[in-house]
Design a protein around this motif. Sequence first.
Motif, PDB file in Angstrom:
ATOM      1  N   ARG A  74     -17.974 -12.149  12.222  1.00 59.28           N
ATOM      2  CA  ARG A  74     -17.540 -12.735  11.252  1.00 59.28           C
ATOM      3  C   ARG A  74     -16.753 -14.459  11.477  1.00 59.28           C
ATOM      4  N   ALA A  75     -17.000 -14.561  12.485  1.00 57.53           N
ATOM      5  CA  ALA A  75     -16.402 -15.982  13.709  1.00 57.53           C
ATOM      6  C   ALA A  75     -16.187 -16.057  14.624  1.00 57.53           C
ATOM      7  N   PRO A  76     -17.097 -17.158  14.426  1.00 64.91           N
ATOM      8  CA  PRO A  76     -17.760 -18.215  15.881  1.00 64.91           C
ATOM      9  C   PRO A  76     -16.814 -17.661  17.018  1.00 64.91           C
ATOM     10  N   VAL A  77     -17.212 -17.511  18.693  1.00 62.34           N
ATOM     11  CA  VAL A  77     -16.087 -16.721  19.456  1.00 62.34           C
ATOM     12  C   VAL A  77     -16.660 -18.897  20.255  1.00 62.34           C
ATOM     13  N   THR A  78     -15.303 -19.739  20.598  1.00 67.45           N
ATOM     14  CA  THR A  78     -16.375 -20.676  21.122  1.00 67.45           C
ATOM     15  C   THR A  78     -15.142 -21.036  22.184  1.00 67.45           C
ATOM     16  N   ASN A  79     -15.064 -19.909  23.013  1.00 67.58           N
ATOM     17  CA  ASN A  79     -14.410 -19.455  24.399  1.00 67.58           C
ATOM     18  C   ASN A  79     -14.897 -18.278  24.890  1.00 67.58           C
ATOM     19  N   THR A  80     -14.037 -17.823  25.961  1.00 66.97           N
ATOM     20  CA  THR A  80     -14.245 -16.674  26.797  1.00 66.97           C
ATOM     21  C   THR A  80     -14.513 -15.610  25.644  1.00 66.97           C
ATOM     22  N   LEU A  81     -15.410 -14.773  26.231  1.00 65.54           N
ATOM     23  CA  LEU A  81     -16.002 -13.136  24.660  1.00 65.54           C
ATOM     24  C   LEU A  81     -15.055 -12.663  25.079  1.00 65.54           C
TER      25      LEU A  81
END
Lengths: 146, 146
Positions: free
Chosen positions: A88-95
């Motif tokens: 749904r949305a990109p992850v730009t930091n720790t998963l």
Amino acid sequence: MLEDLEKKLYSEIPLTKYMQLKFTSVDEKKLISTAPLTPNINDKGTAFAGSLSTLVTISAWSACYLTVKELAYENAMIAVIKSDTAYRAPVTNTLYCETTLPTEDEINILKNKLINKKSASIKINSKIFQDDTLCVEFKGVYVIKV
Amino acid sequence: MLEDLEKKLYSEIPLTKYMQLKFTSVDEKKLISTAPLTPNINDKGTAFAGSLSTLVTISAWSACYLTVKELAYENAMIAVIKSDTAYRAPVTNTLYCETTLPTEDEINILKNKLINKKSASIKINSKIFQDDTLCVEFKGVYVIKV
């Protein structure tokens, strides 16, 4: 318990070690797992869909593993048979991944099936968030044989 | 072309390098990708579901990438938004993946959308086989922005 699971995964599934997958906590409702961005990055500088998919798939597997272990079955065979994933949305930091553990009712049904049929399937949901944003939603079906 | 894609993935998505993902051939209908079992093994000595999922997800992404490149768009943004995966049989040897490339009709629709809206989505199917056995079946939806 989580440290043992982490060790087991690292020694048996090398990809989880490469991804630096960690289990940070578990309570009656949720298992929390994480992975740093660096080994899991993609061409857009965000988390790679393969890493996101792997994190939810193994976290939901781990929820089954911990549940079955609580039922005192050692060496159960647990495998994913089906999954739906929405990115749904990109992850730009720790998963950061939250996996919903089976409810008491679901555990009772599972327990009875394992006693009577030595086999059962169970649905597990897992979600990846960044702050309050739902980034990945995963629904998996796992088969368990004892 | 496939060597360039492999280099791009290895430098931008480290997990694909760790998995030793390779593109072995492409024609008008299919893209073939593989990965050796060793870095992708699990606790059962078969291919890890996370690796299988990653292989189909990035192979279908690559089918979009090659299609969009043929349309002479450089630097398009391509991302998976949804996927369904069925794990039908374990993989006990090299992971072998066949990804169906878009048909001429699908490419024409895609081309028109990209010209008119600068954005389109496309469905891509990818399958992992061992000998004649279908082991993994993946259906992904990818969004493309130019």
